[in-house]
Structures are given as structure tokens and as C-alpha cells.
Write an enzyme that holds these catalytic residues in place. Structure first.
Site, short mmCIF file in Angstrom:
data_model
loop_
_atom_site.label_atom_id
_atom_site.label_comp_id
_atom_site.label_asym_id
_atom_site.label_seq_id
_atom_site.Cartn_x
_atom_site.Cartn_y
_atom_site.Cartn_z
N LYS A 178 0.85 -1.19 0.00
CA LYS A 178 0.00 0.00 0.00
C LYS A 178 0.89 1.25 0.00
O LYS A 178 1.99 1.22 0.55
CB LYS A 178 -0.90 -0.05 1.25
N SER A 188 -9.81 1.49 2.89
CA SER A 188 -8.94 2.31 2.08
C SER A 188 -7.89 1.53 1.29
O SER A 188 -7.32 2.05 0.34
CB SER A 188 -8.21 3.32 2.96
N SER A 206 -9.96 -1.03 6.98
CA SER A 206 -9.38 -0.82 5.66
C SER A 206 -8.69 -2.02 5.03
O SER A 206 -8.35 -1.96 3.85
CB SER A 206 -8.38 0.32 5.70
N1 GLN Z 1 -13.06 3.63 6.35
C1 GLN Z 1 -12.55 4.03 7.62
C2 GLN Z 1 -12.13 5.48 7.54
O1 GLN Z 1 -12.41 6.07 6.58
C3 GLN Z 1 -11.40 3.14 8.03
C4 GLN Z 1 -10.17 3.44 7.29
C5 GLN Z 1 -9.00 2.60 7.68
O2 GLN Z 1 -9.15 1.54 8.28
N2 GLN Z 1 -7.83 3.11 7.38
O3 GLN Z 1 -11.53 6.02 8.42
#
Ligand code: GLN
Length: 471
Positions: free
Chosen positions: A71, A146, A170
Site C-alpha cells: 500500500k 482504504s 481498511s
Molecule cells: N473507512 C474508515 C475510515 O475512513 C477506516 C479506514 C481505515 O481503516 N484506514 O476512516
């Protein structure tokens, strides 16, 4: 696609790592999903050559020649890492993240960097400065976020392994939506050194793989104490070995479920969850109803704590030390303000403003402190539930992959995508998404297994059983 285990066995037996890596590089270069934002051909070829040399010299490496996608918030020495934000455009890291370095010492080869939501804020991979990622099965849909690029890369066969980070879901949510395995380790299991921080008390690096055994192997290689991250645990690491008969682990296992999870699930997701429960009973597991009474506050608590931590972590991106700097500012204050306005996208700006607000004098007690108190209750809920069961089975995402653009203009709807995944981050417990069939449109459905803190290994054994039941 060949699993990481099978590929490593071939390379350890004399097959060429270089050839395996060339194949993966070609797929990364041919990516049509916008899952890949950078291909590291020179790095990968040099690393593959070194794996081939080590194997020739008699070493046996658990991940010999296994292509790996990382990532964009994980650092690789000499390469650009930008968390898919304009503010970090052009930033080259002087060092490699511990998790990545450990995988490479075990023979893995970083071939490419994956797209992601900017600073890991999002659930659809639509906030990236490199544009959205397409779902591997339907280009009109999102892959989740994400870590959408990492999930899509494994689902599309670009590499058998990828890394993501999971602050509120994410890794698990995109894994579920793309039909691959994605795992968030216990907090402190994997060093966060070299991961660009979002919410430091929540963030963990974890693997994406095509099956549970590959994910368990990747975790075993990256886990363990690291002197560069004081929150990484000293505890011994579980072996990557899973029971030879995946169903054996299920016999006599106590699998918890939360009845309240079923409300609000898409019909096909609920049906797969029910099917899994029936098959678990047939396989000799006992189903145990448990409750997590404070879980319903998890999303609210998360958006106080995670934004507070993000506002603090992202303060370092000021136009002076890293990345983008606004042109023509009159003074330092204007450099900061304009660089940040130009460099951060709207979702990141929203999070920084929320986080600054909840930490400010006069509001800290009402929001941040209160959220920490509820977080404690959520931890206690898990402790209570795990007194009665070995792991909790439930949904990952209320729906399968949704349409691109569908939730972008409604942050609250987007935030609710993670309603089932956030509690594990707040409590620090490990959790994994396991593919369990598809909906009526052929879109993948994942089921989540959450386990007690440090039961990552046992969780994988049970997850492998559920994986077998879902086939
Ligand atoms: N979707 C969640 C957020 O927007 C979690 C994101 C993540 O786990 N990095 O914060």
C-alpha cells in the site's frame, strides 16, 4: 493463481524467482483497474536475483520469490511513498518499513505500490489523488477501501500477497468486497515502523492473500517485536502452521455471533452468514449467542478518536519538511496554510477539522475523553463475549461492492460501511475477512471472524475451517 506457499516451494526447489517476478511485473504494468500506481521493476529484479542467489547457496526461504504489492502508505527505501496524497507527492523514503523488510528478508519481492484512499481515509478508494480503483469483477463498482488497490491487486492475480493497513476496517472491508482474505492483526502484533500514521492507537499493517494459509504465513513472517516501534509486542509469534484438516479446528469450537448484526444486512449477505452458521454446527462447532452492547457507539467513538489522532499525526505535513509546498507565500503562516489547503483533499481536510475540534480546549472532555471512556466499555464487551466463545463470526460489510460515486457525497453513509469492522480496532483484537460465496450478481461476500487479543494464530485456524465450509 498459485498460492504464495506453492510458489515459494517451487523457488526453493530450484524454479526461478526472477521468472515469477517478471510475470508479476508484467501483470502490474498491464493493470487496468488503477489498482497499481507505481511499478518497482528495478528493485524487484535486483531482489529476485538476490533470492535466486540465496536459494542457490542453500537457503530455504518461506516466501522465496513471492511477488508482493504494498500500500502507498508503507515505506520502501529509495521509492516514492505518498499515501496517495498530493501533499506527499515526490517524497522518497530513506528507509523501509519493518513489515516490508521482514517479508523481503524471507524471500518476498516488492513489485509494485497499490492505490489507496488518501491517508487511508475512506471505504471506497475514491479519495486517492491518483483517482479511483475499479472493482475487479465490475468496473462500475468500488473495490472497498482504504486498501482498495491492495485487495484488487490480489483479486486480479497481480501478486499473491499484498499489504494494507487497517485503522477501522481498511483491510477487511476491501478484502470482503473483492473476494480475498484480509487480516488485521492484534494491535502491537506487527511493527508500525515505516507506516505513514493515521490513527496511531488503531493502525495495524496486515496481509491480503488468496487464502487463509497464505495470510497466516505472511503474518508469521512480519509479526514480532521491533525496537523501532515501542508499541510492538514482545510476545512470541504464533507458528504459521494450520491444522492439516481445516475442519478439525472447528470440532468443539465455540463460535459466538451477535444477533444484532443481522439487522440492516443486505439479504444475500445475511443469507450467507446464516449458511455459515448452519455449516459450522454440522462441522461440530457450537454456536454461542453473545452481545457487544456498546458496539453501536463504535462508529461515533471512532470518528472522534481516529480524527483526533489524525489531526495530530498529519500536523507534520506543513509544506516545510515533506512534499508539496505552496508557491509565493508571504510568510511562514501562509506557507503552512496554503500548502495544506492545496495538498490535502476534501476528506482529509474534513478529518483534520473534526479532529482539531474534538481535541480543543472546552471540547476535549465532552468528545475525546468521553470517546475514550466508551472505547473502554467496548473493550470490556469483547472480554465478556470471549469468556463464552473462542471467536465471533459476523458480517464484514453490510452490503457487497457498491457503485462508484454512490456514497461519495454523503460522508455519513460512507462511514457506516465500517459499522462491523471498527470495534475490533477500538479494542485492539485481531479480525479477519474470509471469502464466503457471492451475492446474486456474483459480487463476493466476506465473513468476519474476530478473536481475543493475541489469539491471531487460533483465529487463522478457525478461519481456515470457515474458508473450507464456504467453498
Ligand atoms: N473507512 C474508515 C475510515 O475512513 C477506516 C479506514 C481505515 O481503516 N484506514 O476512516
Amino acid at each position: 493463481m498459485t498460492t504464495a506457499r506453492a510458489l515459494a516451494a517451487q523457488v526453493n526447489a530450484g524454479a526461478s524467482a526472477a521468472a515469477a517476478v517478471e510475470q508479476s511485473l508484467a501483470r502490474a504494468q498491464g493493470d487496468t483497474l488503477n489498482a497499481i500506481i507505481r511499478v518497482h521493476a528495478d528493485h524487484a529484479r535486483a531482489q529476485a536475483a538476490s533470492v535466486d542467489a540465496r536459494v542457490r547457496a542453500g537457503e530455504r526461504l518461506p516466501l522465496a520469490g513471492v511477488p508482493l504489492v504494498i500500500k502507498d502508505n508503507l515505506l520502501l527505501a529509495g521509492a516514492e511513498s505518498s499515501a496517495c496524497s498530493r501533499i506527499l507527492a515526490g517524497f522518497r523514503s530513506p528507509y523501509t518499513a519493518t513489515a516490508v523488510a521482514r517479508l523481503e528478508s524471507a524471500g518476498a519481492v516488492v513489485v509494485a505500490t497499490a492505490n489507496m484512499d488518501e491517508f487511508a481515509m475512506g471505504s471506497s478508494n475514491e479519495t486517492s489523488c491518483h483517482g479511483p480503483v475499479k472493482h475487479p469483477k465490475d468496473p462500475t463498482r468500488i473495490p472497498g477501501g482504504s486498501s482498495g488497490g491492495s485487495a484488487a491487486a490480489v483479486a486480479a492475480g497481480i501478486a499473491p500477497l499484498a499489504l494494507g493497513t487497517d485503522t477501522g476496517g481498511s483491510i477487511r472491508q476491501p478484502a470482503s468486497l473483492c473476494g480475498v482474505v484480509g487480516m488485521k492483526p492484534s494491535y502491537g502484533r506487527v511493527s508500525r515502523y515505516g507506516a505513514i500514521a493515521f490513527g496511531s492507537s488503531l493502525d495495524q499493517i496486515g496481509p491480503f492473500a488468496a487464502d487463509v494459509a497464505d495470510a497466516a504465513l505472511a503474518l508469521a513472517v512480519m509479526a514480532g517485536h521491533d525496537g523501532n516501534d515501542s508499541t510492538s509486542a514482545q510476545r512470541p509469534v504464533d507458528s504459521a502452521e494450520l491444522p492439516a484438516d481445516p475442519l478439525a479446528a472447528l470440532r468443539g469450537a465455540r463460535i459466538g455471533y451477535v444477533a444484532a448484526h443481522e439487522a440492516g444486512l443486505a439479504e444475500d449477505v445475511r443469507a450467507r452468514l446464516e449458511l455459515a452458521k448452519r455449516r459450522l454446527v454440522e462441522a461440530g462447532a457450537t454456536l454461542v449467542p453473545v452481545t457487544l452492547p456498546h458496539e453501536r457507539y463504535a462508529v461515533a467513538v471512532y470518528y472522534v478518536i481516529a480524527t483526533g489522532e489524525a489531526a495530530s499525526n498529519l500536523a507534520r505535513f506543513d509544506g516545510v519538511r515533506y512534499g508539496h509546498r505552496a508557491e509565493g507565500a508571504k510568510d511562514l503562516g501562509e506557507v503552512y496554510a496554503r500548502s495544506r489547503v492545496e495538498g490535502f483533499g476534501p476528506e482529509v481536510q474534513r478529518r483534520i477539522m473534526l479532529g482539531t475540534y474534538v481535541l480543543s480546549t472546552g471540547y476535549y472532555d465532552a468528545y475525546y475523553k468521553k470517546a475514550q471512556q466508551v472505547r473502554r466499555r467496548i473493550c470490556d464487551d469483547f472480554a465478556g463475549a470471549f469468556a463464552a466463545c473462542d471467536a465471533i463470526l459476523g458480517p464484514v460489510s453490510p452490503t457487497t461492492a457498491f457503485k462508484a460515486g454512490e456514497k461519495l457525497s454523503d460522508p455519513l453513509q460512507m462511514y457506516l460501511s465500517d459499522i462491523f469492522t471498527i470495534a475490533a480496532n477500538l479494542a485492539g483484537v485481531p479480525a479477519v475477512s474470509v471469502p464466503f460465496g457471492a451475492d446474486r450478481n456474483g459480487l463476493p461476500i466476506g465473513l468476519q471472524l474476530q478473536a481475543p487479543l493475541w489469539a491471531d494464530g487460533r483465529m487463522f485456524a478457525l478461519a481456515a475451517g470457515i474458508e473450507a465450509l464456504g467453498r
